[in-house]
Design an enzyme around this catalytic site. Sequence first.
Site, short mmCIF file in Angstrom:
data_model
loop_
_atom_site.label_atom_id
_atom_site.label_comp_id
_atom_site.label_asym_id
_atom_site.label_seq_id
_atom_site.Cartn_x
_atom_site.Cartn_y
_atom_site.Cartn_z
N GLY A 178 0.80 -1.22 0.00
CA GLY A 178 0.00 0.00 0.00
C GLY A 178 0.83 1.26 0.00
N CYS A 410 9.38 -2.47 -14.18
CA CYS A 410 9.12 -2.00 -15.53
C CYS A 410 8.17 -2.97 -16.22
CB CYS A 410 10.45 -1.92 -16.28
SG CYS A 410 10.38 -1.21 -17.91
#
Length: 557
Positions: A178, A410
């Site tokens: 989170g 990525c």
Amino acid sequence: MSNPRHNEREVRSPRGDELNAKSWLTEAPLRMLMNNLDPDVAERPHELVVYGGIGRAARTWDDFDRIVATLKTLNDDETLLVQSGKPVGVFRTHKDAPRVLIANSNLVPHWANWDHFNELDKKDLAMYGQMTAGSWIYIGAQGIVQGTYETFVEAGRQHYGGNLKGRWILTGGLGGMGGAQPLAAVMAGACCLAVECDETRADFRLRTRYVDEKTHSLDEALAKIDAWTKAGEAKSIALIGNAAEIFPELVKRGVKPDIVTDQTSAHDPVHGYLPLGWTVAEWRAKQENDPKAVEKVARASMKVQVQAMLDFWNAGIPTVDYGNNIRQMALEEGLENAFAFPGFVPAYIRPLFCRGIGPFRWAALSGDPEDIAKTDAKVKELLPDNKHLHNWLDMAKERIAFQGLPARICWVGLGDRHRLGLAFNEMVRNGELKAPIVIGRDHLDSGSVASPNRETEAMKDGSDAVSDWPLLNALLNTASGATWVSLHHGGGVGMGFSQHAGMVICCDGTEDADRRLERVLWNDPATGVMRHADAGYDIALDWARKQGLRLPAILGN
């Protein structure tokens, strides 16, 4: 009696190009295991907890020491077996076999629940591995930043014409997963109000620049959000409080965020969610003394929060479950329409999964940030037309503070992952990089997880709960020559709700690594395209044909 899971020692991964093990294929898992417990990386490293409630890197400190000692002496024709964080065996295999095979938290389905797991856990017979905690490829909050960013950007496209400027996101939870939300929101152009009950977590996110400000006052938080959105600024604030209290209060006040979600550790009702009206200290104490009482009140509190999320949803505000199983908990507490709002994968991410696109990541074993800068440049060079990805890399360079070994997340897919892996291996071979690179991914990927309330929610053919797919993924990565492979249960959404697999492969600059990289980094995302093609998704079927996949029962070839 001393606690075998508590030790005040500080663990950090070695840096540089000197080996502590017999080869880079064993040095790599050694360094990444230690990196998972780096105090700049892990949530509670002294307890072996990396993230996600009680997601651990090793079962006990003695087991950690045994794993380290074994990796230092392991030969390149041997494989270490790790059973729920415990090194149970070393066997002769061959040079292209994984050096480590890991199985964490796996239970026979009838017994796959928190009650049974907790009994085993107390007896030191099991360990909760989460996803990347027990598979030794956690890279800090960055590991989820881009996925969260992609989710928020897609939400902006669908609901706000592609522009989140002047808008704000309400969420809860600033733990290992989170904690990425505020930064991801800001990168996507939005403001973020994140509710967190544990102030030390908020302070960690402040220190690592994942959140901009902190307050104990809801009024102050709302005032700042109002000022920032009116000025068109993208900034974030952590509010110290309980999401089960703050979310309903915002509904009561008529406050309307632009997007609502949640990433508290609701998957674990004992260790992951603060009950309403309790202090953090009281909660921690009762986790050990009276876990049943904690679970009962925590579940009731989750129901309150989900009801507030439903209220936002019914008011026309885009609201999604971010994969922590909080809707399921509320449903079990009697909230019949808990699943009225969707999960983030079917709402925003599945089209990416259909092309095998997911959280590809790598870490520089040298410890030198310059190695990541060079690999970032190589990604841009090899994918010159992917401007969205270039933009992400530029923002990541500017905004993301490395935790532990420098690393990059990525999102790329089938057709690109193996090209990047081969290029990185060549950079190691020719000395452009100071030491080898490891390439891995989250278990949250297109072909490596079965999780009906998260990654495989609402599959087109109804195959949400079929867990053959992550098993096949793990088997194929093992056969293909990944450096280490893991198979876990319960990550993200808790016991009984998921099975998932992970892999990591080392770019050590050798020609043998070239062959392994080409196999692993093609086959791994290809299983995701296969899985979604089998479920009938046109995007996946088209991509499978374009990439020349041989899928006899799906494409008839």
